[in-house]
Design an enzyme around this catalytic site. Structure first.
Site, PDB file in Angstrom:
ATOM      1  N   GLY A  15       0.787  -1.235   0.000  1.00 32.91           N
ATOM      2  CA  GLY A  15       0.000   0.000   0.000  1.00 32.91           C
ATOM      3  C   GLY A  15       0.815   1.279   0.000  1.00 32.91           C
ATOM      4  O   GLY A  15       0.345   2.320   0.471  1.00 32.91           O
ATOM      5  N   SER A  16       2.026   1.239  -0.547  1.00 32.86           N
ATOM      6  CA  SER A  16       2.800   2.487  -0.583  1.00 32.86           C
ATOM      7  C   SER A  16       2.142   3.503  -1.525  1.00 32.86           C
ATOM      8  O   SER A  16       2.203   4.708  -1.270  1.00 32.86           O
ATOM      9  CB  SER A  16       4.261   2.226  -0.974  1.00 32.86           C
ATOM     10  OG  SER A  16       4.359   1.817  -2.315  1.00 32.86           O
ATOM     11  N   ASN A  17       1.506   3.041  -2.582  1.00 36.52           N
ATOM     12  CA  ASN A  17       0.768   3.973  -3.451  1.00 36.52           C
ATOM     13  C   ASN A  17      -0.453   4.542  -2.731  1.00 36.52           C
ATOM     14  O   ASN A  17      -0.752   5.732  -2.860  1.00 36.52           O
ATOM     15  CB  ASN A  17       0.369   3.298  -4.761  1.00 36.52           C
ATOM     16  CG  ASN A  17       1.519   3.259  -5.743  1.00 36.52           C
ATOM     17  OD1 ASN A  17       1.855   4.278  -6.351  1.00 36.52           O
ATOM     18  ND2 ASN A  17       2.162   2.111  -5.870  1.00 36.52           N
ATOM     19  N   ILE A  95      -7.818  -9.681 -11.403  1.00 42.07           N
ATOM     20  CA  ILE A  95      -8.345  -9.250 -12.699  1.00 42.07           C
ATOM     21  C   ILE A  95      -9.797  -8.866 -12.466  1.00 42.07           C
ATOM     22  O   ILE A  95     -10.555  -9.620 -11.843  1.00 42.07           O
ATOM     23  CB  ILE A  95      -8.226 -10.395 -13.733  1.00 42.07           C
ATOM     24  CG1 ILE A  95      -6.751 -10.614 -14.049  1.00 42.07           C
ATOM     25  CG2 ILE A  95      -9.036 -10.082 -14.985  1.00 42.07           C
ATOM     26  CD1 ILE A  95      -6.486 -11.814 -14.931  1.00 42.07           C
ATOM     27  N   ASN A 110      -5.575   2.585 -12.656  1.00 39.77           N
ATOM     28  CA  ASN A 110      -4.565   1.638 -12.167  1.00 39.77           C
ATOM     29  C   ASN A 110      -3.183   2.232 -12.355  1.00 39.77           C
ATOM     30  O   ASN A 110      -2.977   3.086 -13.221  1.00 39.77           O
ATOM     31  CB  ASN A 110      -4.671   0.327 -12.963  1.00 39.77           C
ATOM     32  CG  ASN A 110      -3.712  -0.743 -12.462  1.00 39.77           C
ATOM     33  OD1 ASN A 110      -3.525  -0.906 -11.256  1.00 39.77           O
ATOM     34  ND2 ASN A 110      -3.081  -1.457 -13.377  1.00 39.77           N
ATOM     35  N   HIS A 112       0.756   0.922 -13.076  1.00 41.09           N
ATOM     36  CA  HIS A 112       1.510  -0.262 -13.491  1.00 41.09           C
ATOM     37  C   HIS A 112       3.002   0.094 -13.555  1.00 41.09           C
ATOM     38  O   HIS A 112       3.355   1.152 -14.100  1.00 41.09           O
ATOM     39  CB  HIS A 112       1.013  -0.729 -14.869  1.00 41.09           C
ATOM     40  CG  HIS A 112       1.706  -1.966 -15.343  1.00 41.09           C
ATOM     41  ND1 HIS A 112       1.438  -3.208 -14.807  1.00 41.09           N
ATOM     42  CD2 HIS A 112       2.679  -2.151 -16.278  1.00 41.09           C
ATOM     43  CE1 HIS A 112       2.213  -4.106 -15.396  1.00 41.09           C
ATOM     44  NE2 HIS A 112       2.978  -3.496 -16.286  1.00 41.09           N
ATOM     45  N   ASP A 148      -3.917  -4.309 -18.305  1.00 36.84           N
ATOM     46  CA  ASP A 148      -3.006  -3.162 -18.454  1.00 36.84           C
ATOM     47  C   ASP A 148      -3.066  -2.550 -19.863  1.00 36.84           C
ATOM     48  O   ASP A 148      -2.037  -2.109 -20.401  1.00 36.84           O
ATOM     49  CB  ASP A 148      -1.558  -3.581 -18.116  1.00 36.84           C
ATOM     50  CG  ASP A 148      -1.442  -4.154 -16.716  1.00 36.84           C
ATOM     51  OD1 ASP A 148      -2.108  -3.621 -15.814  1.00 36.84           O
ATOM     52  OD2 ASP A 148      -0.701  -5.128 -16.520  1.00 36.84           O
ATOM     53  N   GLU A 177       6.082   6.390  -9.126  1.00 33.38           N
ATOM     54  CA  GLU A 177       4.671   6.013  -8.947  1.00 33.38           C
ATOM     55  C   GLU A 177       4.016   6.932  -7.934  1.00 33.38           C
ATOM     56  O   GLU A 177       2.901   7.424  -8.137  1.00 33.38           O
ATOM     57  CB  GLU A 177       4.556   4.564  -8.444  1.00 33.38           C
ATOM     58  CG  GLU A 177       5.008   3.514  -9.433  1.00 33.38           C
ATOM     59  CD  GLU A 177       4.762   2.099  -8.934  1.00 33.38           C
ATOM     60  OE1 GLU A 177       4.009   1.899  -7.958  1.00 33.38           O
ATOM     61  OE2 GLU A 177       5.337   1.167  -9.520  1.00 33.38           O
TER      62      GLU A 177
HETATM   63  C1  GRF Z   1       3.235  -1.113  -7.566  1.00 35.35           C
HETATM   64  O1  GRF Z   1       4.492  -1.378  -8.098  1.00 35.35           O
HETATM   65  C2  GRF Z   1       2.223  -0.883  -8.648  1.00 35.35           C
HETATM   66  O2  GRF Z   1       2.763  -0.313  -9.788  1.00 35.35           O
HETATM   67  C3  GRF Z   1       1.739  -2.279  -8.941  1.00 35.35           C
HETATM   68  O3  GRF Z   1       1.740  -2.937  -7.698  1.00 35.35           O
HETATM   69  C4  GRF Z   1       2.669  -2.314  -6.831  1.00 35.35           C
HETATM   70  C5  GRF Z   1       1.944  -1.942  -5.568  1.00 35.35           C
HETATM   71  O4  GRF Z   1       2.796  -1.457  -4.576  1.00 35.35           O
HETATM   72  N1  GRF Z   1       0.445  -2.245  -9.575  1.00 35.35           N
HETATM   73  P1  GRF Z   1       2.170  -0.828  -3.260  1.00 35.35           P
HETATM   74  O5  GRF Z   1       1.271  -1.876  -2.621  1.00 35.35           O
HETATM   75  O6  GRF Z   1       1.412   0.404  -3.641  1.00 35.35           O
HETATM   76  O7  GRF Z   1       3.356  -0.517  -2.387  1.00 35.35           O
END
Ligand code: GRF
Length: 205
Positions: A15-17, A95, A110, A112, A148, A177
Site C-alpha cells: 500500500g505504498s501507493n 483481474i 490503475n 503499473h 493493463d 509512482e
Molecule cells: C506497484 O508497483 C504498482 O505499480 C503495482 O503494484 C505495486 C503496488 O505497490 N500495480 P504498493 O502496494 O502500492 O506498495
C-alpha cells in the site's frame, strides 16, 4: 471550499501507493478524500495504513465468492455504500470484470510499474531487466477489460543503471509512482481528463 472527490482504493499488499494518495489528500495537494480501502488479502499492510489514516479498511475475501463477477459485485456494493466516485487500484492483484467497470465507467484507474504497452502483467520490472531495456518506468491508466491495456493518463521514465536488480529498479520506479498517481487522480478530480478512444487529453486549467 472545492468539493472533494471520493476515492475508493483497492489493494492487496503493502500500500505504498495508497500512502502517497492519503498523504497528498492530507496535505491538500489532492482535492480528494479516500472514503474506503478494500483488500482481498486479510493481512495486507495497506489496511493498517488506512486505519492509521482513519479511513474505513475492509477485507473482502475473493475466495468467499463464487466467481470473478460475484466478487466484483460485492466490490461495487461496498464502493457504492461509501459513495466512491473514482476507484483507484493500487497494487490490487485481481483481474476485474465488466461488472466493476460498468458500475464506474471511465472511473477505474490503475498504476503499473512499466512504460505500457511494454511489459504488461506480472513482474513488469523483472521483464524489463530481462529484456535489456535501458529505460523503464510507470504508467497510470484508465482500466478497460484487458490486462493493463486501458487509455494512458500519465507516464514517468526511469533509467536502468548498471547492476540494477529487481529490487533496486522497483524502488526507483516506486518513487515515480508515488509522484504521478496522486497527480493523475488530481487531474481526474479537476475534470481535466478528456478521453477520446485510446487517447487521453489533459485539458488546460
Ligand atoms: C506497484 O508497483 C504498482 O505499480 C503495482 O503494484 C505495486 C503496488 O505497490 N500495480 P504498493 O502496494 O502500492 O506498495
Amino acid at each position: 471550499m472545492d468539493k472533494l472527490l471520493k476515492i475508493g482504493v483497492l489493494v492487496s499488499g503493502s500500500g505504498s501507493n495508497l500512502q502517497s494518495i492519503l498523504d497528498a489528500c492530507a496535505a491538500g495537494r489532492l482535492k480528494a478524500r479516500v472514503v474506503c480501502v478494500i483488500s482481498n488479502v486479510a493481512d495486507a499492510y495497506a489496511l493498517e495504513r488506512a486505519q492509521a489514516a482513519g479511513v474505513p479498511a475492509l477485507h473482502l475475501d475473493h475466495r468467499a465468492h463464487s466467481g470473478r463477477e460475484a466478487y466484483d459485485q460485492a466490490l461495487v456494493t461496498t464502493l457504492r455504500e461509501f459513495g466512491a466516485e473514482l476507484v483507484a487500484m493500487a497494487g490490487f492483484m485481481r483481474i476485474i470484470t465488466p461488472v466493476l467497470l460498468d458500475a464506474f465507467p471511465m472511473a477505474v484507474m490503475n498504476i503499473h510499474p512499466a512504460l505500457l504497452p511494454a511489459f504488461p502483467g506480472l513482474h513488469a520490472q523483472r521483464q524489463a531487466l530481462e529484456y535489456g531495456v535501458k529505460v523503464a518506468g510507470c504508467t497510470v491508466h484508465l482500466v478497460d477489460p484487458g490486462t493493463d491495456t486501458g487509455p494512458i493518463i500519465m507516464q514517468a521514465a526511469v533509467p536502468i543503471v548498471e547492476g540494477d536488480t529487481e529490487q533496486t529498479l522497483s524502488a526507483r520506479i516506486q518513487k515515480e509512482e508515488h509522484r504521478i498517481y496522486p497527480e493523475a487522480i488530481g487531474l481526474f478530480a479537476a475534470g481535466r481528463l478528456s478521453v477520446n478512444g485510446r487517447r487521453v487529453e489533459i485539458l488546460a486549467t
